[in-house]
Structures are given as C-alpha cells and as structure tokens.
Design an enzyme around this catalytic site. Structure first.
Site, mmCIF file in Angstrom:
data_model
loop_
_atom_site.group_PDB
_atom_site.id
_atom_site.type_symbol
_atom_site.label_atom_id
_atom_site.label_comp_id
_atom_site.label_asym_id
_atom_site.label_seq_id
_atom_site.Cartn_x
_atom_site.Cartn_y
_atom_site.Cartn_z
ATOM 1 N N LYS A 86 47.838 4.001 36.206
ATOM 2 C CA LYS A 86 48.259 4.647 34.936
ATOM 3 C C LYS A 86 46.867 5.574 34.259
ATOM 4 O O LYS A 86 46.072 5.115 34.219
ATOM 5 C CB LYS A 86 48.540 3.637 33.742
HETATM 6 O O1 G3P Z 1 53.356 0.890 27.948
HETATM 7 C C1 G3P Z 1 52.792 1.698 26.581
HETATM 8 C C2 G3P Z 1 53.216 0.721 25.536
HETATM 9 O O2 G3P Z 1 52.470 -0.539 25.961
HETATM 10 C C3 G3P Z 1 52.956 0.937 24.377
HETATM 11 O O3 G3P Z 1 53.657 0.023 23.355
HETATM 12 O O4 G3P Z 1 54.675 -1.061 21.734
HETATM 13 O O5 G3P Z 1 52.001 -0.570 21.722
HETATM 14 O O6 G3P Z 1 53.679 1.315 21.176
HETATM 15 P P1 G3P Z 1 53.479 -0.044 22.013
#
Ligand code: G3P
Length: 226
Positions: A86
């Site tokens: 990533k």
């Molecule tokens: O994979 C990206 C993701 O983990 C971001 O998610 O829930 O932290 O906005 P969040």
C-alpha cells in the site's frame, strides 16, 4: 465482489476466514500499531492464517519514493505470498508506484479522497485503488459518489486497476459501494459480522427448528430421521 478484512487482529482474521468467503486482509500503520507487538510477527502470523494465495495488503511508511521502494522490496522478500504494497497517493507515492510497477511488485494506492487521485495512481501502475468512503463522508463529501466516479473513469479509460473501497462505518455504505460496480471492499470485523445480521433471519431459523423438532424430536437433524 471481493471481501477483504481490514484488521491485523489474528482472532478476527481466523473467525472471518472460517465463516465468510474472504479474499484477503488489509492493514495500515494504525491497524498494525493497535496490536502493539512485533510488526514482522504480526504479518507472518497473518500469512500463516490466510495462506500464500490470499491477498495481504501492507503499507509502506516512508514518505520518499526511494524509501517506499526499499520497504516494498523488503516486505516482498520477507512476507511473500500474494502481497500488495500500500502506497499513499502523495507525489512521492506516485513516483514509487511507477518504479514498483516496473519491478513487478503489486501496488494498492491508498488514502484516496478524490477520483483524480485514483486515476493518476492507476495510470502510474496501481493494481488496486482504495478510496476512503467514510472519511470522505466525514468531511462533508460523498464517499459513494467518489467511488462511482472512479468506477466510471476506469471504464471510460479502459483501466485495469480495481477499486478496493475502504473506510466504512456501516453496512449501508458497503451496500451502496457494491452497487457502483467496485470490485472489492475492505471492512472491519464488526461490519463483516453485521453484513448478515437480520432479526427476521434469526426468527425464521428459530421457527424452522421449533417446527421440525415438534415432529422429529429435539436435537435431531435430517440424517437422524426417516
Ligand atoms: O484501509 C483503510 C481504512 O483502514 C481506513 O478506515 O475506518 O480508519 O477510516 P477508517
């Protein structure tokens, strides 16, 4: 649709791989830091659970292209299997994607908030692009609309990169993303479980069992009876 689990928690990964049709695991530095133990052990343990063929997405933390490329090569060598590195869509990240593409290392472009970021990442060589649906919604944007635009742009420009929609707060967001034609979603373990929840499903299953057992006996299954 590819279902991917957004966690580094081993119990959650074991549970989801046991129950659901999972295609991979995504992590990011925040997710990894929550486990608060050896980074390499976490990734090796995840690889043991999911197997060599399942996708594992691991983020580089360098902010220069040179550093990202070094990390990508190191992680490819150390973790192995079906690995995606990533890379955030900052300018140095785009530069790293161009280099990694030539080296044959698989790339997931991440921290995407606009369709143009996704388009440039795909042109630079990303295999997946990860728009952050809920974080877009939280800045008064429209996460689903951004995903729709990415899907549309990739169709219009004959781009092979796949959409890996990320950052979900609820099942409805996942549902709306599925309707856009995005190829994959990464969701946390709680949302993965909630995808199947419905009180009438549970009620129906209970009712079936009650009616069956009234006639065929408690605890009996189809192969126990004539
Ligand atoms: O994979 C990206 C993701 O983990 C971001 O998610 O829930 O932290 O906005 P969040």
């Amino acid at each position: 649709m590819l279902y991917i689990l957004d966690t580094a928690n081993l119990d959650a990964i074991k549970k989801a791989y046991d129950l659901y049709p999972m295609s991979g695991v995504t992590t990011n530095p925040t997710i990894i830091s929550k486990e608060n133990r050896s980074f390499l052990s976490i990734l090796k343990n995840i690889r043991e659970i999911v197997g060599e063929d399942s996708m594992l997405h691991v983020q580089a933390v360098s902010t220069t292209a040179e550093g990202m490329v070094k990390e990508a090569e190191y992680l490819t060598e150390t973790i192995g299997g079906n690995l995606y590195i990533k890379i955030p869509v900052i300018p140095e990240g785009i530069k790293a994607m161009k280099i990694l593409k030539k080296k044959g290392i698989k790339i997931t472009a991440t921290a995407i908030f606009t369709a143009q970021q996704a388009l440039m990442a795909a042109v630079a060589g990303a295999d997946f692009v990860a728009p952050y649906v809920n974080r877009i919604d939280n800045i008064s944007g429209n996460g689903i609309r951004v995903v729709e635009e990415i899907v549309q742009l990739f169709e219009l420009h004959n781009i092979d990169a796949k959409v890996l929609a990320a950052s979900f707060k609820n099942v409805q967001q996942v549902h709306e993303v599925s309707l856009t034609g995005a190829e994959s979603v990464t969701v946390n373990p709680e949302i993965m479980d909630k995808m199947l929840e419905h009180p009438l499903t549970d009620w129906s299953v209970d009712q079936f069992i009650k009616d069956w057992e009234n006639v065929y006996g408690e605890g009996k299954i189809t192969l126990d009876v004539e």
